[in-house]
Design a protein around this motif. Structure first.
Motif, PDB file in Angstrom:
ATOM      1  N   ASN A 299      -9.638  11.047  -5.647  1.00  0.00           N
ATOM      2  CA  ASN A 299      -9.471   9.595  -5.548  1.00  0.00           C
ATOM      3  C   ASN A 299      -8.186   9.184  -6.254  1.00  0.00           C
ATOM      4  O   ASN A 299      -8.082   9.234  -7.472  1.00  0.00           O
ATOM      5  CB  ASN A 299     -10.658   8.868  -6.179  1.00  0.00           C
ATOM      6  CG  ASN A 299     -10.505   7.359  -6.076  1.00  0.00           C
ATOM      7  OD1 ASN A 299      -9.841   6.857  -5.168  1.00  0.00           O
ATOM      8  ND2 ASN A 299     -11.098   6.632  -7.004  1.00  0.00           N
ATOM      9  N   PHE A 300      -7.180   8.788  -5.447  1.00  0.00           N
ATOM     10  CA  PHE A 300      -5.916   8.288  -5.979  1.00  0.00           C
ATOM     11  C   PHE A 300      -5.885   6.759  -5.971  1.00  0.00           C
ATOM     12  O   PHE A 300      -4.930   6.165  -6.435  1.00  0.00           O
ATOM     13  CB  PHE A 300      -4.744   8.799  -5.135  1.00  0.00           C
ATOM     14  CG  PHE A 300      -4.507  10.278  -5.226  1.00  0.00           C
ATOM     15  CD1 PHE A 300      -3.601  10.799  -6.133  1.00  0.00           C
ATOM     16  CD2 PHE A 300      -5.170  11.158  -4.388  1.00  0.00           C
ATOM     17  CE1 PHE A 300      -3.352  12.171  -6.202  1.00  0.00           C
ATOM     18  CE2 PHE A 300      -4.936  12.517  -4.446  1.00  0.00           C
ATOM     19  CZ  PHE A 300      -4.030  13.037  -5.360  1.00  0.00           C
ATOM     20  N   GLU A 301      -6.895   6.147  -5.406  1.00  0.00           N
ATOM     21  CA  GLU A 301      -6.881   4.701  -5.149  1.00  0.00           C
ATOM     22  C   GLU A 301      -7.404   3.934  -6.358  1.00  0.00           C
ATOM     23  O   GLU A 301      -8.538   4.124  -6.803  1.00  0.00           O
ATOM     24  CB  GLU A 301      -7.739   4.386  -3.922  1.00  0.00           C
ATOM     25  CG  GLU A 301      -7.685   2.932  -3.496  1.00  0.00           C
ATOM     26  CD  GLU A 301      -8.503   2.675  -2.240  1.00  0.00           C
ATOM     27  OE1 GLU A 301      -8.691   1.506  -1.905  1.00  0.00           O
ATOM     28  OE2 GLU A 301      -8.962   3.674  -1.622  1.00  0.00           O
ATOM     29  N   ASP A 302      -6.551   3.066  -6.903  1.00  0.00           N
ATOM     30  CA  ASP A 302      -6.929   2.251  -8.055  1.00  0.00           C
ATOM     31  C   ASP A 302      -7.186   0.818  -7.606  1.00  0.00           C
ATOM     32  O   ASP A 302      -6.277   0.153  -7.100  1.00  0.00           O
ATOM     33  CB  ASP A 302      -5.792   2.270  -9.101  1.00  0.00           C
ATOM     34  CG  ASP A 302      -6.204   1.624 -10.409  1.00  0.00           C
ATOM     35  OD1 ASP A 302      -7.250   0.959 -10.452  1.00  0.00           O
ATOM     36  OD2 ASP A 302      -5.474   1.797 -11.407  1.00  0.00           O
ATOM     37  N   MET A 325      -6.128   7.884  -0.680  1.00  0.00           N
ATOM     38  CA  MET A 325      -4.743   7.773  -1.163  1.00  0.00           C
ATOM     39  C   MET A 325      -4.085   6.478  -0.721  1.00  0.00           C
ATOM     40  O   MET A 325      -2.897   6.440  -0.409  1.00  0.00           O
ATOM     41  CB  MET A 325      -3.938   8.982  -0.668  1.00  0.00           C
ATOM     42  CG  MET A 325      -4.416  10.308  -1.248  1.00  0.00           C
ATOM     43  SD  MET A 325      -3.334  11.707  -0.843  1.00  0.00           S
ATOM     44  CE  MET A 325      -3.838  12.013   0.857  1.00  0.00           C
ATOM     45  N   THR A 326      -4.842   5.405  -0.699  1.00  0.00           N
ATOM     46  CA  THR A 326      -4.278   4.116  -0.318  1.00  0.00           C
ATOM     47  C   THR A 326      -3.103   3.756  -1.236  1.00  0.00           C
ATOM     48  O   THR A 326      -3.234   3.757  -2.456  1.00  0.00           O
ATOM     49  CB  THR A 326      -5.339   3.010  -0.401  1.00  0.00           C
ATOM     50  OG1 THR A 326      -6.421   3.346   0.460  1.00  0.00           O
ATOM     51  CG2 THR A 326      -4.751   1.661  -0.015  1.00  0.00           C
ATOM     52  N   GLY A 327      -1.951   3.448  -0.626  1.00  0.00           N
ATOM     53  CA  GLY A 327      -0.776   2.997  -1.388  1.00  0.00           C
ATOM     54  C   GLY A 327      -0.084   4.077  -2.185  1.00  0.00           C
ATOM     55  O   GLY A 327       0.823   3.786  -2.969  1.00  0.00           O
ATOM     56  N   GLY A 347      -1.054   2.263   3.895  1.00  0.00           N
ATOM     57  CA  GLY A 347       0.002   1.680   3.050  1.00  0.00           C
ATOM     58  C   GLY A 347       0.745   2.694   2.202  1.00  0.00           C
ATOM     59  O   GLY A 347       1.481   2.321   1.277  1.00  0.00           O
ATOM     60  N   ALA A 348       0.595   3.991   2.501  1.00  0.00           N
ATOM     61  CA  ALA A 348       1.258   5.021   1.712  1.00  0.00           C
ATOM     62  C   ALA A 348       2.759   5.043   1.982  1.00  0.00           C
ATOM     63  O   ALA A 348       3.223   4.690   3.072  1.00  0.00           O
ATOM     64  CB  ALA A 348       0.660   6.388   2.020  1.00  0.00           C
ATOM     65  N   THR A 349       3.526   5.463   0.971  1.00  0.00           N
ATOM     66  CA  THR A 349       4.964   5.631   1.131  1.00  0.00           C
ATOM     67  C   THR A 349       5.249   7.097   1.400  1.00  0.00           C
ATOM     68  O   THR A 349       5.080   7.951   0.533  1.00  0.00           O
ATOM     69  CB  THR A 349       5.715   5.181  -0.139  1.00  0.00           C
ATOM     70  OG1 THR A 349       5.445   3.800  -0.383  1.00  0.00           O
ATOM     71  CG2 THR A 349       7.215   5.374   0.024  1.00  0.00           C
ATOM     72  N   ASP A 364      -5.964   7.745   8.185  1.00  0.00           N
ATOM     73  CA  ASP A 364      -5.673   6.320   8.343  1.00  0.00           C
ATOM     74  C   ASP A 364      -4.260   6.100   7.829  1.00  0.00           C
ATOM     75  O   ASP A 364      -4.011   6.132   6.620  1.00  0.00           O
ATOM     76  CB  ASP A 364      -6.682   5.492   7.550  1.00  0.00           C
ATOM     77  CG  ASP A 364      -6.469   3.991   7.755  1.00  0.00           C
ATOM     78  OD1 ASP A 364      -5.457   3.622   8.392  1.00  0.00           O
ATOM     79  OD2 ASP A 364      -7.302   3.207   7.273  1.00  0.00           O
ATOM     80  N   LEU A 365      -3.316   5.880   8.767  1.00  0.00           N
ATOM     81  CA  LEU A 365      -1.909   5.696   8.420  1.00  0.00           C
ATOM     82  C   LEU A 365      -1.448   4.266   8.660  1.00  0.00           C
ATOM     83  O   LEU A 365      -0.255   4.001   8.806  1.00  0.00           O
ATOM     84  CB  LEU A 365      -1.041   6.669   9.225  1.00  0.00           C
ATOM     85  CG  LEU A 365      -1.123   8.143   8.791  1.00  0.00           C
ATOM     86  CD1 LEU A 365      -0.576   9.050   9.867  1.00  0.00           C
ATOM     87  CD2 LEU A 365      -0.360   8.347   7.495  1.00  0.00           C
TER      88      LEU A 365
END
Length: 394
Positions: A299-302, A325-327, A347-349, A364-365
Motif C-alpha cells: 500500500n503506497f496510497e496515503d 499506488m494512487t498518485g 494519477g501516477a507519474t 487502473d491508469l
C-alpha cells in the motif's frame, strides 16, 4: 584565629596576602592557591623549614608558598638560582601549562635538540635568548600547551620510546607532536592510533539487535540507520515508520507486513528483498535499488495526500502485483520486466519511466502521466481504464 602573610616562594615582592589560618593545612593551601593564583602544594617558613602541621604556624608568621619546588631563599635578591634560569648549566626548567619539567640544556647531546634538531621545540632553546624570553616567577620558561600531552613527547626525546600512560588521548599527543614539529614521533603516533582502533565490523545487524535498538529509542526521537548493513535480516512485521534508512543495505531482507510509512529509503539497496503487504505510505525511495524485489499487495496510497516517491528507482523485474499506488511518483524509474498486474496506478507519474516488457494488465491508469515513457513490449490487456492516445509514449 591566627593571621599570616603569604608570599610566593623565593620572592617577598610577589604575593603579599594576609589570610586567616583555620582548619587544616589543606585548607590553608587551598586559600593560598586562590589568593596567589598558583597550585599550592607546600608551605615554608622564612628559614626554609617545611611546614607539615598547621599547629606549627603562629600569629603574624611570614610564610612562603610553592608548587612543589624546593625552597628559594628570598634574601637572594628575589632571583632563583642560576640553574633554574637555565644559564651556565646543562639543565633548564619548563613551565608547560602550569606543570614543571626539568630537562637538559641545549647542547649537541641534549634532550631537546639531539633527537629532533630541526623541530620547533629545538629552535625555541638553541640560544640563550629563549623563544619570546618569557619566564614565570621561578625563572621557568613558559610554554602555553597541555602538560599531559607534553610529557610523552619529552620522554620520547629522552629515550626514543613512545610511552603513553592509560587515560591519555593519543590524538592529543599527536596534535602536540605536530605543534612542536617532532616528525619522527608523528609517524609513531599515527601507527599507534591506527592500531588502537577496533576493527571495522561489517557484519549485518540481526533482528534481535535491531529490536533491542528500537525498544531503547524514545518514540519521538529520530532514528537514523543511514548506511547500516541489514543484509538478509528478518525485519518482517516491525514498526519502522519515519526511520532513516538512507543508503542502508537491506538486500535480501524480509520486510513483509512491515510498516514503512514515511520511511526514508533513498539510495538504499533493497535488491532481492521481500516487502509483500508492507505499508509504504509516503515512503521515499528515490534512486533506490529494488531490482528483483517482491512488493506484492503493498500500500503506497496515503489518504492524507502524501505521495510515495520512487523517482529514479531501479525496479527491474519487481513483482508489484495488486499494489495500491494512487498518485505514486515513478518518474524516470526503471520497471523493465516488472509485474504490475492489477495495480492501482490512478494519477501516477510515469513520465520518462522505462516500462519495457512490463505486465500492466488489469491496471487502473486513469489520469496517469505516461509522457515520454518506454512501453515497448508492455502488456496492457484488460486495463480497467484505456490508455488515451493523447498521452505521449515511446
Amino acid at each position: 584565629m591566627r593571621r599570616v602573610t603569604l608570599f610566593l616562594n623565593g620572592s617577598p615582592k610577589n604575593g603579599n596576602r594576609v589570610v586567616a589560618v583555620y582548619g587544616t593545612l589543606s585548607d590553608l593551601l587551598s586559600v593560598a592557591s586562590s589568593k596567589l593564583g598558583i597550585k599550592a602544594t607546600s608551605v615554608y617558613n622564612g628559614k626554609g623549614g617545611l611546614i607539615d602541621d598547621i599547629a606549627l604556624i603562629r600569629d603574624d608568621d611570614v610564610l612562603f608558598v610553592c608548587e612543589g619546588e624546593p625552597f628559594i631563599d628570598p634574601q637572594t635578591d628575589s632571583k632563583p638560582p642560576e640553574g633554574l634560569l637555565g644559564f651556565h648549566t646543562d639543565w633548564l626548567t619548563l613551565n608547560v601549562g602550569g606543570r614543571y619539567f626539568t630537562t637538559t640544556r641545549v647542547t649537541p647531546t641534549s634532550t631537546l635538540v639531539n633527537k629532533e634538531p630541526d623541530s620547533m621545540l629545538a629552535h625555541m632553546f638553541k640560544d640563550k635568548v629563549v623563544w619570546g624570553n618569557k619566564q614565570d616567577h621561578r625563572g621557568a620558561f613558559l610554554i602555553d600547551r597541555s602538560p599531559e600531552y607534553f610529557e610523552p613527547i619529552l620522554n620520547y626525546l629522552r629515550h626514543g620510546q613512545l610511552i603513553v600512560n592509560d587515560g591519555i588521548n593519543l590524538l592529543g599527543v599527536l596534535e602536540e607532536a605536530r605543534f612542536f614539529g617532532i616528525d619522527s614521533l608523528i609517524e609513531h603516533l599515527e601507527v599507534a592510533i591506527k592500531n588502537s582502533q577496533p576493527p571495522e565490523d561489517h557484519s549485518p545487524i540481526s533482528r534481535k539487535e535491531f529490536v533491542r535498538f528500537l525498544l531503547a529509542t524514545p518514540t519521538k526521537s529520530e532514528l537514523r540507520c543511514q548506511g547500516l548493513n541489514f543484509s538478509g535480516a528478518d525485519l518482517s512485521r516491525l514498526d519502522l515508520r519515519y526511520i532513516n534508512f538512507k543508503m542502508a543495505n537491506l538486500s535480501r531482507c524480509n520486510l513483509a507486513h512491515a510498516n514503512l510509512c514515511c520511511a526514508n529509503l533513498e539510495r538504499a539497496d533493497l535488491s532481492g528483498s521481500v516487502l509483500d503487504c508492507a505499508n509504504l505510505q509516503g515512503v521515499k525511495m528515490l534512486c533506490s535499488n529494488a531490482e528483483g524485489a517482491s512488493l506484492k499487495l503493498c500500500n503506497f496510497e496515503d489518504p492524507s495526500g502524501l505521495k510515495a516517491n520512487l523517482e529514479g528507482a531501479n525496479l527491474k523485474g519487481v513483482d508489484m502485483e495488486g499494489s495500491q499506488m494512487t498518485g505514486i511518483n515513478l518518474r524516470v524509474a526503471t520497471l523493465k520486466n516488472a509485474k504490475l498486474k492489477n495495480c492501482n496506478l490512478r494519477g501516477a507519474t510515469l513520465a520518462g519511466t522505462d516500462l519495457e516488457n512490463c505486465d500492466l494488465s488489469g491496471c487502473d491508469l486513469q489520469e496517469a502521466n505516461l509522457r515520454g515513457s518506454n512501453v515497448k513490449g508492455a502488456i496492457f490487456e484488460e486495463m480497467l481504464t484505456p490508455l488515451h492516445m493523447s498521452q505521449s509514449v515511446r
